[in-house]
Design an enzyme around this catalytic site. Structure first.
Site, short mmCIF file in Angstrom:
data_model
loop_
_atom_site.label_atom_id
_atom_site.label_comp_id
_atom_site.label_asym_id
_atom_site.label_seq_id
_atom_site.Cartn_x
_atom_site.Cartn_y
_atom_site.Cartn_z
N LEU A 1 -26.42 9.47 30.66
CA LEU A 1 -26.52 8.17 31.34
C LEU A 1 -25.80 7.09 30.54
CD1 LEU A 1 -30.23 8.72 32.37
CD2 LEU A 1 -28.27 8.54 33.93
N PRO A 2 -25.53 5.95 31.18
CA PRO A 2 -24.70 4.93 30.50
C PRO A 2 -25.28 4.42 29.19
CG PRO A 2 -24.84 4.45 32.86
CD PRO A 2 -25.77 5.60 32.59
N LYS B 1 -19.55 -0.73 22.57
CA LYS B 1 -20.96 -0.32 22.72
C LYS B 1 -21.43 0.41 21.45
CE LYS B 1 -23.80 3.07 25.05
NZ LYS B 1 -23.83 4.28 25.84
N LYS C 1 -23.51 9.95 15.44
CA LYS C 1 -22.55 9.42 16.43
C LYS C 1 -22.09 8.01 16.06
CE LYS C 1 -20.66 8.63 20.52
NZ LYS C 1 -19.47 9.28 21.01
P1 NAD Z 1 -20.40 6.86 33.55
O1 NAD Z 1 -20.74 5.41 33.75
O2 NAD Z 1 -19.09 7.38 34.02
O3 NAD Z 1 -21.54 7.78 34.22
C1 NAD Z 1 -22.89 7.49 34.20
C2 NAD Z 1 -23.52 8.05 35.47
O4 NAD Z 1 -24.93 7.82 35.42
C3 NAD Z 1 -23.01 7.39 36.75
O5 NAD Z 1 -22.59 8.39 37.67
C4 NAD Z 1 -24.23 6.61 37.27
O6 NAD Z 1 -24.30 6.54 38.69
C5 NAD Z 1 -25.36 7.45 36.71
N1 NAD Z 1 -26.63 6.74 36.61
C6 NAD Z 1 -26.88 5.52 36.08
N2 NAD Z 1 -28.19 5.24 36.13
C7 NAD Z 1 -28.79 6.30 36.70
C8 NAD Z 1 -30.14 6.62 37.01
N3 NAD Z 1 -31.13 5.75 36.77
N4 NAD Z 1 -30.40 7.81 37.59
C9 NAD Z 1 -29.40 8.68 37.84
N5 NAD Z 1 -28.11 8.45 37.57
C10 NAD Z 1 -27.80 7.26 37.01
O7 NAD Z 1 -20.59 7.11 31.99
P2 NAD Z 1 -19.88 8.26 31.09
O8 NAD Z 1 -18.52 7.82 30.70
O9 NAD Z 1 -20.08 9.57 31.76
O10 NAD Z 1 -20.79 8.18 29.76
C11 NAD Z 1 -22.11 8.71 29.72
C12 NAD Z 1 -22.64 8.59 28.31
O11 NAD Z 1 -21.79 9.32 27.42
C13 NAD Z 1 -22.68 7.15 27.77
O12 NAD Z 1 -23.86 6.97 27.03
C14 NAD Z 1 -21.45 7.05 26.91
O13 NAD Z 1 -21.59 6.09 25.86
C15 NAD Z 1 -21.36 8.47 26.36
N6 NAD Z 1 -19.99 8.89 25.98
C16 NAD Z 1 -18.94 8.64 26.81
C17 NAD Z 1 -17.66 9.06 26.44
C18 NAD Z 1 -16.47 8.79 27.33
O14 NAD Z 1 -15.33 8.97 26.85
N7 NAD Z 1 -16.64 8.41 28.60
C19 NAD Z 1 -17.47 9.72 25.22
C20 NAD Z 1 -18.56 10.01 24.40
C21 NAD Z 1 -19.83 9.57 24.80
#
Ligand code: NAD
Length: 297
Positions: free
Chosen positions: A65-66, A246, A171
């Site tokens: 999740l975000p 973040k 991390k």
């Molecule tokens: P994203 O915003 O693309 O995806 C998050 C998903 O969660 C969305 O589809 C959203 O609809 C869903 N969501 C939000 N609240 C919800 C809820 N209450 N119930 C169900 N679904 C819900 O984010 P991401 O890029 O996939 O990143 C996810 C996590 O991974 C974050 O914590 C981020 O910091 C971490 N991360 C991301 C990356 C990257 O390159 N994108 C790399 C390493 C770590």
């Protein structure tokens, strides 16, 4: 093969689910965005209609999740995981969240007889797609051993970092190094050019000497030196500035909570806040070289 529920099907979660499906795990998926759910149902997952539905029959529940508030909400709300997961269901949170939140949730989960791991990742969307993520895993030995074969379907390097919260600690410490080193490399290339030094020559020297680091040799912010780096596609992300900011903010909150001074981490946070607020949130974080060089349009 395990019965897994996966919550959060965004940039990272969706390809991670695809890799679990490739390893023939049974995966139930849940997201607030119906299109994200439907795309994975087409790929062989089952749709869960509620969080409670995620819990029914699942041996393992993964969240991606975000931010911390979303993970806390999904776990603790009245219709959430802590209320509905069967005893001994393994909870794995792979989101990047605060160390304190991860520890609090793991403690509350344990009280409900639910082992919980913090297992944030590094490797970005490309790593999620190629199943080459690095997992940094905090929690008990027993929970880690249960999680390992499942994480292996999505990642290449899986490190048990210690008890709860240490995965998140790894991390943010890693990404604090990354943010600081990206700024250092950006400053060095900007200075080199002003001094009449060809960037290619600085790269030849520093990539083979004491200035060498990942920000230079794998992800160089100066275009034309590392073919796959975002610098060569106008700093299209990659790893967005918003994501870097973040993680830097999480590092500073954590540093304050334990009374550690991280002046370069603080400076990197300030510079990435400025770069972000100048309209670059979605640009790759290596684009900060443009601000340092005074090249922002
Ligand atoms: P994203 O915003 O693309 O995806 C998050 C998903 O969660 C969305 O589809 C959203 O609809 C869903 N969501 C939000 N609240 C919800 C809820 N209450 N119930 C169900 N679904 C819900 O984010 P991401 O890029 O996939 O990143 C996810 C996590 O991974 C974050 O914590 C981020 O910091 C971490 N991360 C991301 C990356 C990257 O390159 N994108 C790399 C390493 C770590």
């Amino acid at each position: 093969m395990a019965k897994i529920a996966f919550i959060g099907l965004g940039h990272m979660g969706a390809p991670m689910v695809r890799n679990l499906l490739k390893h023939e795990h049974g995966v139930k998926v849940f997201d607030l965005n119906a299109a994200a759910v439907n795309a994975l149902v087409t790929a062989g997952a089952k749709a869960a209609t509620t969080l409670a539905d995620c819990c029914a029959d699942s041996e393992v529940i993964i969240t991606m999740l975000p931010a911390g508030e979303h993970v806390h909400d999904v776990c603790t709300r009245a219709d959430g995981l802590f209320k509905h997961a069967k005893a001994n269901t393994l909870l794995i949170d792979s989101s990047s969240i605060a160390v304190d939140t991860a520890r609090l949730l793991a403690k509350q989960a344990q009280e409900m007889n639910l082992p919980m791991l913090d297992a944030p990742v590094s490797g970005g969307v490309a790593g999620a797609e190629a199943a080459t993520l690095t997992f940094m895993v905090g929690g008990t030995d027993a929970a880690f051993e249960r999680a390992k074969p499942i994480l292996a379907a999505m990642g290449k390097t899986i490190v048990h970092t210690g008890p709860s919260g240490t995965g998140q600690a790894a991390k943010i410490c890693n990404n604090m190094i990354l943010g600081v080193s990206m700024i250092a490399v950006s400053e060095a290339f900007t200075l080199a050019k002003k001094l009449g030094l060809d960037p290619q020559k600085l790269f030849e020297v520093s990539s083979n000497s004491s200035g060498q680091c990942w920000s230079m040799t794998s992800y160089c912010p100066e275009p034309g030196l590392v073919p796959k780096a975002p610098a060569n596609r106008n700093y299209e992300a990659g790893f967005t500035t918003a994501m870097m900011l973040k993680d830097l903010r999480l590092s500073q909150t954590a540093a304050q909570s334990v009374g550690v001074t991280t002046p370069l981490g603080a400076e990197a946070t300030a510079l990435y806040t400025l770069f972000n607020n100048l309209g670059n949130a979605q640009l790759d974080f290596s684009g900060i070289i443009k601000m340092i060089a005074g090249d922002l349009k």
